[in-house]
Design a protein around this motif. Structure first.
Motif, short mmCIF file in Angstrom:
data_model
loop_
_atom_site.label_atom_id
_atom_site.label_comp_id
_atom_site.label_asym_id
_atom_site.label_seq_id
_atom_site.Cartn_x
_atom_site.Cartn_y
_atom_site.Cartn_z
N VAL A 69 6.66 -6.90 -2.16
CA VAL A 69 8.10 -7.19 -2.08
C VAL A 69 8.82 -6.23 -3.01
O VAL A 69 9.14 -5.11 -2.60
N ASP A 70 9.06 -6.65 -4.26
CA ASP A 70 9.80 -5.76 -5.16
C ASP A 70 8.88 -4.69 -5.72
O ASP A 70 7.64 -4.76 -5.63
N SER A 71 9.52 -3.68 -6.32
CA SER A 71 8.78 -2.51 -6.78
C SER A 71 9.36 -2.01 -8.10
O SER A 71 10.52 -2.25 -8.41
N THR A 72 8.52 -1.37 -8.89
CA THR A 72 8.99 -0.70 -10.10
C THR A 72 8.58 0.77 -10.08
O THR A 72 7.50 1.11 -9.59
N LEU A 73 9.45 1.59 -10.61
CA LEU A 73 9.19 3.02 -10.78
C LEU A 73 9.27 3.30 -12.28
O LEU A 73 10.25 2.94 -12.93
N LYS A 74 8.24 3.92 -12.82
CA LYS A 74 8.19 4.19 -14.25
C LYS A 74 8.09 5.69 -14.49
O LYS A 74 7.39 6.41 -13.75
N ILE A 75 8.75 6.13 -15.54
CA ILE A 75 8.67 7.53 -15.97
C ILE A 75 8.26 7.53 -17.43
O ILE A 75 8.89 6.90 -18.27
N GLN A 76 7.15 8.22 -17.72
CA GLN A 76 6.67 8.28 -19.09
C GLN A 76 5.74 9.47 -19.26
O GLN A 76 4.70 9.53 -18.58
N PRO A 77 6.05 10.44 -20.11
CA PRO A 77 7.28 10.59 -20.88
C PRO A 77 8.35 11.32 -20.07
O PRO A 77 8.03 12.18 -19.24
N GLY A 135 0.81 -1.21 0.00
CA GLY A 135 0.00 0.00 0.00
C GLY A 135 0.85 1.26 0.00
O GLY A 135 1.94 1.28 0.55
N VAL A 136 0.33 2.32 -0.63
CA VAL A 136 1.02 3.60 -0.68
C VAL A 136 0.76 4.39 0.60
O VAL A 136 -0.39 4.62 0.97
N VAL A 137 1.86 4.79 1.27
CA VAL A 137 1.73 5.61 2.47
C VAL A 137 1.71 7.09 2.11
O VAL A 137 0.93 7.87 2.63
N ASP A 138 2.61 7.46 1.17
CA ASP A 138 2.72 8.86 0.79
C ASP A 138 3.28 8.95 -0.62
O ASP A 138 4.34 8.39 -0.89
N ASP A 139 2.56 9.58 -1.49
CA ASP A 139 3.06 9.85 -2.85
C ASP A 139 2.86 11.31 -3.20
O ASP A 139 2.70 11.67 -4.36
N SER A 140 2.84 12.16 -2.18
CA SER A 140 2.54 13.58 -2.38
C SER A 140 3.57 14.30 -3.24
O SER A 140 3.27 15.33 -3.84
N GLN A 141 4.81 13.81 -3.29
CA GLN A 141 5.84 14.48 -4.08
C GLN A 141 6.14 13.74 -5.38
O GLN A 141 7.11 14.06 -6.06
N LEU A 142 5.32 12.80 -5.73
CA LEU A 142 5.48 12.07 -6.99
C LEU A 142 4.76 12.82 -8.11
O LEU A 142 3.55 13.05 -8.00
N PRO A 143 5.47 13.23 -9.17
CA PRO A 143 4.79 13.91 -10.30
C PRO A 143 3.92 12.90 -11.06
O PRO A 143 4.37 12.24 -11.99
N LYS A 144 2.70 12.83 -10.66
CA LYS A 144 1.84 11.72 -11.12
C LYS A 144 1.45 11.82 -12.59
O LYS A 144 0.96 10.84 -13.15
N ASP A 145 1.70 12.97 -13.21
CA ASP A 145 1.40 13.06 -14.64
C ASP A 145 2.41 12.27 -15.47
O ASP A 145 2.14 11.90 -16.61
N ARG A 146 3.57 11.95 -14.87
CA ARG A 146 4.58 11.23 -15.65
C ARG A 146 5.22 10.08 -14.88
O ARG A 146 5.82 9.19 -15.47
N PHE A 147 5.13 10.09 -13.58
CA PHE A 147 5.75 9.05 -12.76
C PHE A 147 4.66 8.12 -12.20
O PHE A 147 3.59 8.58 -11.80
N SER A 148 5.00 6.84 -12.15
CA SER A 148 4.12 5.88 -11.48
C SER A 148 4.99 4.84 -10.79
O SER A 148 6.14 4.60 -11.19
N ALA A 149 4.46 4.25 -9.75
CA ALA A 149 5.21 3.23 -9.02
C ALA A 149 4.23 2.22 -8.48
O ALA A 149 3.08 2.55 -8.18
N GLU A 150 4.71 0.98 -8.39
CA GLU A 150 3.86 -0.05 -7.83
C GLU A 150 4.68 -1.05 -7.04
O GLU A 150 5.88 -1.20 -7.26
N ARG A 151 4.01 -1.72 -6.13
CA ARG A 151 4.63 -2.76 -5.31
C ARG A 151 3.54 -3.81 -5.09
O ARG A 151 2.99 -3.94 -4.03
N LEU A 152 3.25 -4.52 -6.16
CA LEU A 152 2.04 -5.33 -6.21
C LEU A 152 1.98 -6.42 -5.15
O LEU A 152 0.95 -6.64 -4.53
N LYS A 153 3.06 -7.14 -4.91
CA LYS A 153 3.03 -8.26 -3.98
C LYS A 153 3.70 -7.93 -2.67
O LYS A 153 3.98 -8.83 -1.87
#
Lengths: 113, 113
Positions: B73-81, B53-71
């Motif tokens: 354990v591990d996590s991915t951070l994506k930037i597009q564009p 679960g996400v505790v805080d993403d207030s400083q994540l530029p959500k128009d281009r950044f996304s992140a997940e930690r589905l299980k």
């Protein structure tokens, strides 16, 4: 608004000398103050940390001095060695479930042989 | 004990392209963080997870950044564009629980040209 101000930006010390890095904070809710050491190409690593109920903490050659009334804390490196050359970051966090770190801008320390 | 693992270590992309970074925290660490460290600055928190679960993403530029930690354990951070100003080191960190020592990975260096 930067919440943790760090100085100096860079510091050059002779081997055997004392390195002093200072930080000041604004948020009185901060209650945990760690220092991180970062070598080039590596992630930051916890060096030493202090809580505001004590004024000083020493671990080997590294000492944190804490002044709650002035809202300042500093890192002292005694008998500085060339292997101490790195970037040092002060940080602070608040109580609560998130416990996130707010970092200073860093001090690049160079210890000359 | 294995540390925080990150990949890739280095990535060069053109602006408007996408990139993804992967992080595997220390085994058993429930809290995972992504920080952005621009050259010459201290790390800045982008997002904090507690388990999946996400505790805080207030400083994540959500128009281009996304992140997940589905299980959780591990996590991915994506930037597009990606934009030129996204050039930075992306640090993943983990802790056993909020308030425990935070351990950083070596970072993923991104250059956007």
């Amino acid at each position: 608004q930067q919440q943790v101000k760090q100085s100096p930006q860079s510091l050059i010390v002779q081997k055997g000398g004392i390195s002093i890095i200072n930080c000041a904070y604004e948020n009185t809710a901060f209650d945990y103050f760690p220092w991180y050491q970062q070598f080039p190409g590596k992630g930051p690593a916890l060096l030493i940390a202090i809580r505001p109920d004590v004024s000083e903490k020493k671990e080997g050659r590294f000492t944190i001095s804490f002044n709650k009334s002035a809202k300042q804390f500093s890192l002292h490196i005694m008998d500085s060695q060339p292997g101490d050359s790195a970037t040092y970051f002060c940080a602070a966090s608040t109580k609560g479930s998130a416990r996130q770190l707010t970092f200073g801008s860093g001090t690049q320390l160079t210890v000359l042989p | 004990e294995a540390g925080v693992a990150q990949s890739p270590r280095y990535k060069i992309i053109e602006k408007r392209q996408s990139v993804a970074f992967w992080c595997n925290p220390i085994s058993g660490h429930a809290t995972l963080y992504w920080y952005q460290q621009i050259l010459g600055q201290g790390p800045k928190l982008l997002i904090q997870f507690q388990n999946n679960g996400v505790v805080d993403d207030s400083q994540l530029p959500k128009d281009r950044f996304s992140a997940e930690r589905l299980k959780g354990v591990d996590s991915t951070l994506k930037i597009q564009p990606a934009k030129l100003e996204d050039s930075a080191v992306y640090l993943c960190a983990s802790s056993l629980q909020p308030g425990n020592t935070i351990y950083f990975g070596e970072g993923s260096w991104l250059t956007v040209v």
